[in-house]
Design a protein around this motif. Structure first.
Motif, short mmCIF file in Angstrom:
data_model
loop_
_atom_site.label_atom_id
_atom_site.label_comp_id
_atom_site.label_asym_id
_atom_site.label_seq_id
_atom_site.Cartn_x
_atom_site.Cartn_y
_atom_site.Cartn_z
N ASP A 44 30.84 0.51 46.59
CA ASP A 44 30.58 0.17 48.21
C ASP A 44 29.31 1.43 48.06
O ASP A 44 28.83 1.62 47.37
CB ASP A 44 31.68 0.16 49.50
N SER A 45 29.38 1.90 49.99
CA SER A 45 28.12 2.81 49.52
C SER A 45 28.83 4.32 48.95
O SER A 45 28.23 4.70 48.67
CB SER A 45 27.64 2.65 51.31
N HIS A 46 30.26 4.22 48.45
CA HIS A 46 30.70 5.64 48.18
C HIS A 46 30.61 5.84 46.69
O HIS A 46 30.95 6.40 45.96
CB HIS A 46 31.83 5.55 48.83
N GLY A 47 30.35 3.89 45.85
CA GLY A 47 30.00 4.25 44.54
C GLY A 47 31.49 2.67 44.64
O GLY A 47 31.72 2.34 45.27
#
Length: 231
Positions: A44-47
């Motif tokens: 996701d946007s965090h990795g």
């Protein structure tokens, strides 16, 4: 996982008479009930991250016998069935009763008292609010033999010290930095909030040792010394 689910999370290893609560064969059968899980990858946007997935096709087929040769024998094939069979076993309530007794009353294990408390736990269907009300109103809690028998954990000592300060209250904590400083002090005593340093909790013999007593003194001095950094 199957062994630790019983040993640490529910039944414990032995009953009040010292008899084993389960056999290695029971653990082997319960292990098959827990099959079917694997890891999957996503991002996701965090990795990137991993998460657990259950695939029925990977679950061991059939039903498995647990608590063989006991009145609590059950044939289980799903985790829900295993869970229900575990809660029907009297040792689940007794083990919880032992933990509560040692945490809040005293370190002595009286089998009759444990059975009585376990009966209360089962009566309330494991709802611990009325169970704790019963414990806090019990004669055992205030009995002479229970006084000063429990060793306070360092976190209890630190919070108790803070509460003893005149006018101290939650309003004294103004920011996240104040929480961080508190965590530093407890961390110096090898204590982390909600995270015991082992699955068995903290070693009381170690906590009563000379090195920890010195650390307690140092932490108390830091808390009592009003400086710009500790205000």
């Amino acid at each position: 996982f199957a062994r630790e689910f019983w040993e640490i999370g529910t039944l414990g290893t032995i009953d009040l008479a010292g008899n084993p609560n389960y056999r290695d064969e029971d653990v082997a059968m319960a292990t098959r009930v827990h099959t079917g899980y694997s890891r999957a990858q996503s991002s996701d946007s965090h990795g990137a991250y991993q998460y657990g997935v259950y695939n029925p096709a990977d679950h061991a087929a059939g039903a498995f016998d647990i608590f063989v040769g006991t009145p609590y024998y059950a044939k289980v094939s799903t985790q829900e069935e295993l869970l229900q069979a575990t809660f029907k076993h009297p040792r689940t309530a007794e083990c919880l009763a032992e933990d509560l007794w040692k945490e809040f009353i005293n370190s002595y294990r009286d089998p009759d008292a444990i059975r009585e408390l376990a009966g209360i736990i089962r009566y309330y269907n494991y709802n611990l609010t009325p169970v704790m009300q019963t414990i806090m109103r019990s004669k055992a809690l205030y009995a002479e033999g229970s006084r000063e028998t429990l060793i306070k954990q360092p976190i209890e000592l630190v919070i108790g010290l803070l509460r003893s300060f005149p006018g101290y209250g939650p309003s004294n904590i103004h920011s996240g930095d104040d929480y961080t400083v508190l965590a530093w002090h407890t961390g110096a005593m090898d204590q982390t909030f909600f995270t015991p340093n082992s699955i068995f909790g903290w070693d009381e013999k170690v906590l009563a040792g000379a090195s920890y007593i010195k650390t307690w003194r140092d932490v108390s001095n830091q808390l009592l010394t009003k400086t710009e950094g500790s205000y």
